[in-house]
Design an enzyme around this catalytic site. Structure first.
Site, short mmCIF file in Angstrom:
data_model
loop_
_atom_site.label_atom_id
_atom_site.label_comp_id
_atom_site.label_asym_id
_atom_site.label_seq_id
_atom_site.Cartn_x
_atom_site.Cartn_y
_atom_site.Cartn_z
N ASP A 13 0.81 -1.23 0.00
CA ASP A 13 0.00 0.00 0.00
C ASP A 13 0.84 1.28 0.00
O ASP A 13 0.44 2.31 0.56
CB ASP A 13 -0.97 0.00 1.20
CG ASP A 13 -1.84 -1.24 1.23
OD1 ASP A 13 -2.21 -1.71 0.13
OD2 ASP A 13 -2.15 -1.74 2.33
N LYS A 16 1.89 1.92 -5.12
CA LYS A 16 2.42 1.27 -6.33
C LYS A 16 1.49 1.50 -7.52
O LYS A 16 1.96 1.70 -8.63
CB LYS A 16 2.57 -0.25 -6.11
CG LYS A 16 3.58 -0.61 -5.04
CD LYS A 16 3.62 -2.11 -4.80
CE LYS A 16 2.33 -2.64 -4.21
NZ LYS A 16 2.05 -2.19 -2.84
N GLY A 40 -4.46 -4.47 -3.80
CA GLY A 40 -5.46 -3.44 -4.06
C GLY A 40 -4.71 -2.18 -4.46
O GLY A 40 -4.09 -1.54 -3.61
N HIS A 41 -4.69 -1.88 -5.75
CA HIS A 41 -3.91 -0.75 -6.26
C HIS A 41 -4.85 0.36 -6.72
O HIS A 41 -5.71 0.13 -7.58
CB HIS A 41 -3.00 -1.20 -7.41
CG HIS A 41 -1.96 -2.19 -6.98
ND1 HIS A 41 -1.02 -2.72 -7.83
CD2 HIS A 41 -1.69 -2.72 -5.77
CE1 HIS A 41 -0.24 -3.55 -7.16
NE2 HIS A 41 -0.62 -3.57 -5.90
N GLN A 225 2.02 -6.16 -3.09
CA GLN A 225 2.46 -6.24 -1.70
C GLN A 225 3.76 -5.44 -1.52
O GLN A 225 3.95 -4.46 -2.21
CB GLN A 225 2.64 -7.70 -1.24
CG GLN A 225 1.32 -8.47 -1.10
CD GLN A 225 0.78 -9.02 -2.39
OE1 GLN A 225 1.49 -9.68 -3.12
NE2 GLN A 225 -0.48 -8.78 -2.68
P1 GDP Z 1 -0.73 0.25 -3.52
O1 GDP Z 1 -1.33 -1.02 -3.02
O2 GDP Z 1 0.73 0.32 -3.25
O3 GDP Z 1 -1.07 0.53 -4.96
O4 GDP Z 1 -1.38 1.42 -2.67
P2 GDP Z 1 -2.95 1.60 -2.27
O5 GDP Z 1 -3.69 2.03 -3.49
O6 GDP Z 1 -3.43 0.40 -1.55
O7 GDP Z 1 -2.86 2.75 -1.20
C1 GDP Z 1 -2.24 3.98 -1.48
C2 GDP Z 1 -3.28 5.10 -1.30
O8 GDP Z 1 -2.62 6.34 -1.26
C3 GDP Z 1 -4.26 5.20 -2.45
O9 GDP Z 1 -5.50 5.63 -1.95
C4 GDP Z 1 -3.64 6.27 -3.35
O10 GDP Z 1 -4.62 6.96 -4.14
C5 GDP Z 1 -3.05 7.18 -2.32
N1 GDP Z 1 -1.84 7.91 -2.72
C6 GDP Z 1 -0.80 7.52 -3.50
N2 GDP Z 1 0.17 8.46 -3.51
C7 GDP Z 1 -0.27 9.47 -2.74
C8 GDP Z 1 0.30 10.72 -2.32
O11 GDP Z 1 1.41 11.08 -2.66
N3 GDP Z 1 -0.46 11.48 -1.47
C9 GDP Z 1 -1.70 11.10 -1.04
N4 GDP Z 1 -2.35 11.90 -0.22
N5 GDP Z 1 -2.25 9.94 -1.40
C10 GDP Z 1 -1.54 9.13 -2.23
P1 IMO Z 2 -0.92 -4.27 -2.18
O1 IMO Z 2 -0.42 -4.82 -3.51
C1 IMO Z 2 -0.98 -4.74 2.15
C2 IMO Z 2 -1.15 -8.83 3.71
C3 IMO Z 2 -2.41 -9.28 4.43
C4 IMO Z 2 -1.82 -10.24 5.43
C5 IMO Z 2 -0.69 -10.90 4.64
C6 IMO Z 2 -1.07 -12.27 4.05
O2 IMO Z 2 -2.19 -3.55 -2.26
O3 IMO Z 2 0.17 -3.51 -1.50
P2 IMO Z 2 -2.58 -12.99 1.98
O4 IMO Z 2 -4.02 -12.81 1.71
O5 IMO Z 2 -1.67 -12.42 0.94
O6 IMO Z 2 -2.22 -14.42 2.30
O7 IMO Z 2 -2.30 -12.18 3.35
O8 IMO Z 2 -0.36 -10.01 3.59
N1 IMO Z 2 -1.35 -8.30 2.33
C7 IMO Z 2 -1.26 -7.01 2.02
N2 IMO Z 2 -1.04 -5.92 2.78
N3 IMO Z 2 -1.08 -4.60 0.81
C8 IMO Z 2 -1.28 -5.68 0.01
O9 IMO Z 2 -1.26 -5.59 -1.33
C9 IMO Z 2 -1.41 -6.96 0.61
N4 IMO Z 2 -1.63 -8.20 0.14
C10 IMO Z 2 -1.58 -9.03 1.20
O10 IMO Z 2 -3.05 -8.19 5.03
O11 IMO Z 2 -1.21 -9.51 6.48
MG MG Z 3 -2.88 -1.66 -1.80
#
Ligand code: GDP
Ligand code: IMO
Ligand code: MG
Length: 428
Positions: A13, A16, A40-41, A225
């Site tokens: 999170d 990415k 979840g991207h 991840q």
């Molecule tokens: P990922 O799994 O690495 O793709 O990240 P997620 O989408 O799960 O979580 C990142 C969150 O931060 C998302 O809601 C993005 O829209 C948000 N985000 C990404 N870069 C920035 C930033 O520079 N500032 C803010 N405020 N939000 C950001």
């Molecule tokens: P993105 O790509 C954050 C965590 C779960 C749990 C552990 C194992 O959005 O960064 P699993 O279902 O993979 O066997 O769970 O990994 N986990 C993540 N945490 N971002 C993710 O993906 C994750 N995918 C799995 O919360 O701790």
């Molecule tokens: Mg994510």
């Protein structure tokens, strides 16, 4: 020849999705190489927000080739739900812009059921998985009893493999966990429908990616991840079941290491983690809650509240080493705006030693005490900066510390979720 990796440098999170989308503008091919729909991207384009789980974030461009590699585990139900979701938002998904590896393992209903039953059986020692069947599917892959996409699309082969697997799994489900057996006909019929729908997308993606690189197309490998969720180098057993680190690219997409030029680590300006497991710089006070609220730190896949803490440079240094990072992209410095003082962890006190690496044993990690350096905060003007010079001085000092400690330069700074809230300050 040009191929580069974008991956998470912490516990997932990190942003990415946003960074892949941003960097995909200059790439022609975007490849997922591990994980599944546990990811979840989030990508924000203008006023629209997209949440991607299994499909590479390059899909939003329409004209780029997106690849789901052999290292990914595919839940076909989730795949087609995601395709339908995207099509409803006006994004076309066709065999022209999405190809899927014939070698990828398929997530079956018993994987999802076993994920839930195993978590329940672990009781207070549960991992806090996403419940998507990821671990049980990778278990079958390694145990050599998995069903791959090439098996799914061959009706006869699929029937035989499903008969064998389902009978073994039903034994475990009913006898070890007192769960309810799954019905063969129901699973077979559901999955033959998926097979018909997936068939046009299926290819040997190792050949395809190799040909694209050789044809001088720019290829971006999108990690899911993050470093510390890696099955080998993460906080085992509180990890996911794949290699989230750079090595996973080679095995998960069938490319050799000499074909890859660079690796950019996405690092959030603070640290978050969702699910259970150690987290040395976790904040249990109102500052942690403040960061969670301001940063909207709630899981994209499960909706769970993310645990929040100070930036941990030990993690980033470990990430730089294990992934061979050539640069960092730092996200969410805007979220920290408004804090008077910030802390950054620059080492762990471990007995009478100070260490700057992540110990393997969780028992040792529990004995580690973070050592902090304090920084002065910055104000919300940071979100308006579009060049390094425009950043508040204190934010610059904070970012400099990351470079000094890790020995890796920052190439991109992100100050908001949208594409335009991004500045390139160095080479990736
Ligand atoms: P990922 O799994 O690495 O793709 O990240 P997620 O989408 O799960 O979580 C990142 C969150 O931060 C998302 O809601 C993005 O829209 C948000 N985000 C990404 N870069 C920035 C930033 O520079 N500032 C803010 N405020 N939000 C950001
Ligand atoms: P993105 O790509 C954050 C965590 C779960 C749990 C552990 C194992 O959005 O960064 P699993 O279902 O993979 O066997 O769970 O990994 N986990 C993540 N945490 N971002 C993710 O993906 C994750 N995918 C799995 O919360 O701790
Ligand atoms: Mg994510």
């Amino acid at each position: 020849m040009s191929a580069f990796i974008v991956l998470g440098a912490q516990w997932g999170d990190e942003g990415k999705g946003k960074m892949t989308d941003y960097l995909a503008e200059g790439a022609e091919v975007i490849v997922r190489f591990q994980g599944g729909n546990n990811a979840g991207h989030t990508v924000e384009v203008g006023e629209k927000q997209y949440k991607l789980h299994l499909i590479p974030s390059g899909i939003l461009y329409g004209n780029k080739l997106n690849v789901i590699g052999n290292g990914v585990v595919i839940d076909p139900k989730a795949l087609f739900e995601e395709i339908d979701y995207l099509e409803n938002l006006g994004v076309k998904v066709t065999p022209e812009n999405l190809v899927i590896s014939d070698r990828a393992n398929v997530i079956m209903p018993y994987h999802k059921l076993l994920d839930a039953l195993k978590e329940k059986a672990r009781g207070k020692n549960d991992i806090g998985t996403t419940g998507k069947g990821i671990g049980p599917c990778y278990t079958d892959k390694v145990e050599r009893s998995g069903i791959r996409v090439c098996d799914l699309i061959d009706n006869e082969v699929f029937k035989g493999k499903l008969q064998e697997s389902l009978s073994a799994k039903n034994d475990i489900i009913t006898k070890a966990f007192e769960g309810e057996a799954l019905d063969f006909d129901a699973v077979y019929n559901e999955y033959t429908d998926y097979a018909n729908r997936i068939r046009p997308f299926v290819q040997d993606i190792s050949v395809r990616v190799y040909d694209e690189i050789k044809a001088n197309k720019k290829v971006l490998f999108e990690g899911a991840q993050g470093m510390l969720l890696d099955i080998d180098y993460g906080t085992y057993p509180y990890v996911t079941s794949s290699n989230t680190t750079a090595g996973g690219v080679c095995t998960g997409a069938g490319v050799g290491p000499t074909m890859i030029n660079s690796a950019v680590g996405i690092a959030k300006a603070y640290t978050t983690r969702v699910g259970k497991g150690p987290f040395p710089t976790e904040l249990y006070d109102e500052t942690g809650e403040w960061i969670r609220d301001k940063g909207h730190e709630f899981g994209v896949t499960t909706g769970r509240a993310r645990r929040c803490g100070w930036l941990d440079l030990v993690i980033l240094k470990t990430s730089a080493r294990v992934n061979g990072l050539t640069s960092f992209a730092v996200t969410k410095i805007d979220t920290l705006a408004g804090l008077d003082k910030l802390k950054v962890c620059t080492g762990y006190k471990f007995g009478d030693k100070v260490i700057d690496y992540f110990p393997a044993s969780l028992e040792d990690l529990a004995k580690c005490e973070p050592i902090y350096e304090e920084f002065d905060g910055w104000d919300s003007s940071v979100a308006d900066a579009r060049s390094y010079e425009e950043l508040p001085e204190n934010a610059k000092l904070y970012l400099k510390k990351i470079e000094e400690f890790t020995g890796v330069k920052i190439a991109i700074i992100s100050v908001g979720p949208r594409r335009d809230q991004t500045m390139v300050v160095g080479e990736i």
